[in-house]
Scaffold this active site. Structure first.
Site, mmCIF file in Angstrom:
data_model
loop_
_atom_site.group_PDB
_atom_site.id
_atom_site.type_symbol
_atom_site.label_atom_id
_atom_site.label_comp_id
_atom_site.label_asym_id
_atom_site.label_seq_id
_atom_site.Cartn_x
_atom_site.Cartn_y
_atom_site.Cartn_z
ATOM 1 N N ARG A 53 0.838 -1.209 0.000
ATOM 2 C CA ARG A 53 0.000 0.000 0.000
ATOM 3 C C ARG A 53 0.872 1.258 0.000
ATOM 4 N NH1 ARG A 53 -4.536 0.496 4.548
ATOM 5 N NH2 ARG A 53 -2.765 1.063 5.855
ATOM 6 N N LYS A 152 -2.695 6.732 0.879
ATOM 7 C CA LYS A 152 -2.542 7.065 2.299
ATOM 8 C C LYS A 152 -1.518 8.193 2.379
ATOM 9 C CE LYS A 152 -2.259 4.799 6.779
ATOM 10 N NZ LYS A 152 -3.374 5.515 7.396
ATOM 11 N N GLU A 185 -16.245 5.994 5.867
ATOM 12 C CA GLU A 185 -15.347 5.405 6.864
ATOM 13 C C GLU A 185 -15.209 6.343 8.049
ATOM 14 O OE1 GLU A 185 -11.272 4.996 5.504
ATOM 15 O OE2 GLU A 185 -11.363 6.881 4.421
#
Ligand code: PMP
Length: 301
Positions: A53, A152, A185
């Site tokens: 990621r 991210k 989220e």
């Protein structure tokens, strides 16, 4: 804790000496990426997935990480070892590096690489037993076509605003909706709802980070025989769910017992949430990359 060592650009430095220039574009513009990873009983949980990621986030923003995945993995293990921690939280930060005051990332010649390993302060254990009260907030999740929540990045202002709203409402976490009103989220965790033995979590395109804990829970729940679907849902579905829980590296699996004043289920952590939390806690001590810092008192059943 004994002396804390930070990995900073090719060397280990003491926490007090771990400093970065004010011209770093991570500081000036939030230009960079990061990961949060857990060490459980001397094993780094889902290391490969976190690295993947991280490198994908970096690729997406054209940030060159000056180490190969293998090198960065080794350096991360070394940092855990150097700090001698069996249970810890790892923060990996790669910022664009030092440039001038302009935005131009091409003036930043080398990324700054930071690895921090600390004992983790998470939700206190009693909250896993009682469950948490949360709200939904007016702050919307970034649209995936504006700044993909899959990256991210160091740009967490959206999430920080959610925390401010949660704080003002005196709750410990809050849910963001996307621009169409679907639940996306939490500020630092993914959300699941359970209704009639079916587990739902929002798909990535609704605007959620592809949480590594989320994916582990999808796998665990599927193995345990639950029907799991990635499907958009609204606040109404949350309010009327039998169980609601959040997942994340820091949060693990935490039950939600109230959302916007609506009591969820019976107002205590649900049976299935507890089954999944227990399965998750078993998994994390077994399934990880060993750091060589071993917990001699550990007995894995
Ligand atoms: N969403 C956001 C916005 C997060 O910051 C996090 C924490 N990394 C999560 C979800 C949960 O992801 P993970 O399980 O990989 O920690």
């Amino acid at each position: 804790m004994a002396e804390q060592w930070i990995f900073l650009n090719d060397e280990f430095v003491r926490k007090e000496d771990a400093k970065i220039s004010v011209y770093d574009h991570g500081f000036l513009y939030g230009d960079g990426v990061f990961e949060g990873i857990r060490v459980y009983s001397g094993n780094i949980f889902k290391m490969e997935e976190h690295m993947e990621r991280l490198y994908q986030s970096a690729k997406s923003i054209m940030l060159n990480i000056p180490y190969s995945t293998e090198e960065l993995t080794k350096l991360t293990i070394e940092t855990v070892k150097k700090n001698g921690l069996e249970n810890a939280y790892i923060r990996l930060v790669i910022s664009r590096g030092i440039g001038d005051l302009g935005l131009d990332p091409y003036k930043c010649l080398k990324a700054n690489v930071v690895i921090i390993v600390e004992p983790l302060a998470i939700f206190p254990e009693h909250l896993y037993e009682s469950g948490i009260d949360i709200i939904t907030v007016p702050t919307r999740r970034n649209r995936p076509d504006v700044l993909s929540p899959k990256v991210k990045s160091l740009n967490y202002l959206n999430n920080v605003l959610v925390r401010i709203e949660a704080h003002l409402a005196n709750v410990s976490e809050a849910l963001m909706l996307n621009d169409q009103g679907y639940v996306a989220e939490g500020s630092a965790d993914n959300v699941f709802i359970l209704k009639k033995n079916k587990l739902l979590t929002p798909p990535g395109y609704v605007g959620a980070l592809e949480g590594i804990t989320r994916n582990a829970i999808i796998d665990l729940a599927t193995e345990l025989g639950y029907e799991v679907k990635e499907e958009p849902f609204t606040r109404h579905d949350v309010y009327t769910a039998d169980e609601v829980f959040l997942t994340g590296t820091a949060a693990e699996v935490i039950a939600v017992i109230k959302v916007d004043g609506r009591v969820i289920g019976e107002g205590r952590p649900g049976k299935h949430t507890n089954i999944l939390l227990e399965a998750f806690r078993k998994l994390v001590v077994k399934d990880g990359v060993p750091t060589g810092v071993l917990n001699k008192n550990l007995h894995v059943s």
